[in-house]
Design a protein around this motif. Structure first.
Motif, PDB file in Angstrom:
ATOM      1  N   TRP A 129      46.634  20.253 -29.736  1.00 56.03           N
ATOM      2  CA  TRP A 129      47.048  20.252 -31.143  1.00 56.03           C
ATOM      3  C   TRP A 129      46.211  19.283 -31.978  1.00 56.03           C
ATOM      4  O   TRP A 129      45.932  19.577 -33.144  1.00 56.03           O
ATOM      5  N   GLU A 130      45.790  18.154 -31.432  1.00 54.11           N
ATOM      6  CA  GLU A 130      45.013  17.185 -32.221  1.00 54.11           C
ATOM      7  C   GLU A 130      43.584  17.663 -32.475  1.00 54.11           C
ATOM      8  O   GLU A 130      42.938  17.197 -33.401  1.00 54.11           O
ATOM      9  N   GLN A 131      43.078  18.590 -31.649  1.00 51.55           N
ATOM     10  CA  GLN A 131      41.720  19.081 -31.829  1.00 51.55           C
ATOM     11  C   GLN A 131      41.652  20.215 -32.858  1.00 51.55           C
ATOM     12  O   GLN A 131      40.560  20.604 -33.277  1.00 51.55           O
ATOM     13  N   GLN A 132      42.796  20.746 -33.263  1.00 50.56           N
ATOM     14  CA  GLN A 132      42.807  21.809 -34.269  1.00 50.56           C
ATOM     15  C   GLN A 132      42.371  21.242 -35.616  1.00 50.56           C
ATOM     16  O   GLN A 132      42.534  20.059 -35.890  1.00 50.56           O
ATOM     17  N   LYS A 133      41.822  22.091 -36.452  1.00 53.13           N
ATOM     18  CA  LYS A 133      41.397  21.692 -37.789  1.00 53.13           C
ATOM     19  C   LYS A 133      42.274  22.390 -38.805  1.00 53.13           C
ATOM     20  O   LYS A 133      42.157  23.596 -38.971  1.00 53.13           O
ATOM     21  N   PRO A 135      44.817  19.095 -37.565  1.00 48.29           N
ATOM     22  CA  PRO A 135      45.746  18.959 -36.436  1.00 48.29           C
ATOM     23  C   PRO A 135      47.136  19.480 -36.825  1.00 48.29           C
ATOM     24  O   PRO A 135      47.590  19.265 -37.940  1.00 48.29           O
TER      25      PRO A 135
END
Length: 162
Positions: A129-133, A135
């Motif tokens: 989830w933190e790597q999504q743009k 997050p």
């Protein structure tokens, strides 16, 4: 220090009635070692001169800010809080806490530190989830841990992001 003389050509050094032929000085092993030591010392002095000059031209170093000291139990308390959130939310195969909970002491996720406890508040979600743009966390968790970092005192909130 003694010098040894050696003939350069194959003729004898001196025959009666002749001038002395050209002679060359030869250094003994101890003389060569002494010369090498002097050369090394000169290289070191030159190097130190260059370094000193560079330091003076760079000017003073900026002041360094010391971070406030961290209680010894805080890193353990943070790990305990993160592991509780992981177990409450399905384990590591389905949940990851915010990156701040993986840093030593989780300073960015620490919302309160009293004489009785540490309180951590952090977001989490499915792995990645933190790597999504941008997050996209799906859960928020608040965990209260004892001041010695050994016990979970409470989990006041574990649910959708408020």
């Amino acid at each position: 220090m003694s010098n040894s003389l050696v003939e350069v050509d194959s003729r004898p050094l001196k025959q009666p009635g002749q001038d002395v032929p050209f002679l060359a000085q030869v250094n003994t092993p101890s003389q060569r070692q002494g010369q090498a030591d002097v050369a090394s010392a000169l290289r070191i002095v030159r190097l130190l001169s260059v370094i000193t000059g560079l330091l003076f031209t760079m000017g003073p170093t900026p002041p360094v800010r010391a971070e406030p000291s961290m209680p010894m139990a805080q890193p353990h308390a943070a790990n305990l809080a993160r592991m509780r959130a992981e177990s409450l939310n399905g384990g590591l195969t389905s949940y990851r806490a915010a990156g701040c909970m993986y840093e030593t002491g989780a300073r960015a996720c620490l919302v309160s530190s009293t004489s009785e406890s540490f309180t951590f508040r952090f977001r989490g979600g499915a792995p990645g989830w933190e790597q999504q743009k941008p997050p996209k966390p799906s859960l928020e968790t608040t965990v209260v841990v004892s001041k010695d970092g050994t016990r979970i005192l409470a989990v006041p909130y574990n649910g959708p992001i408020r």
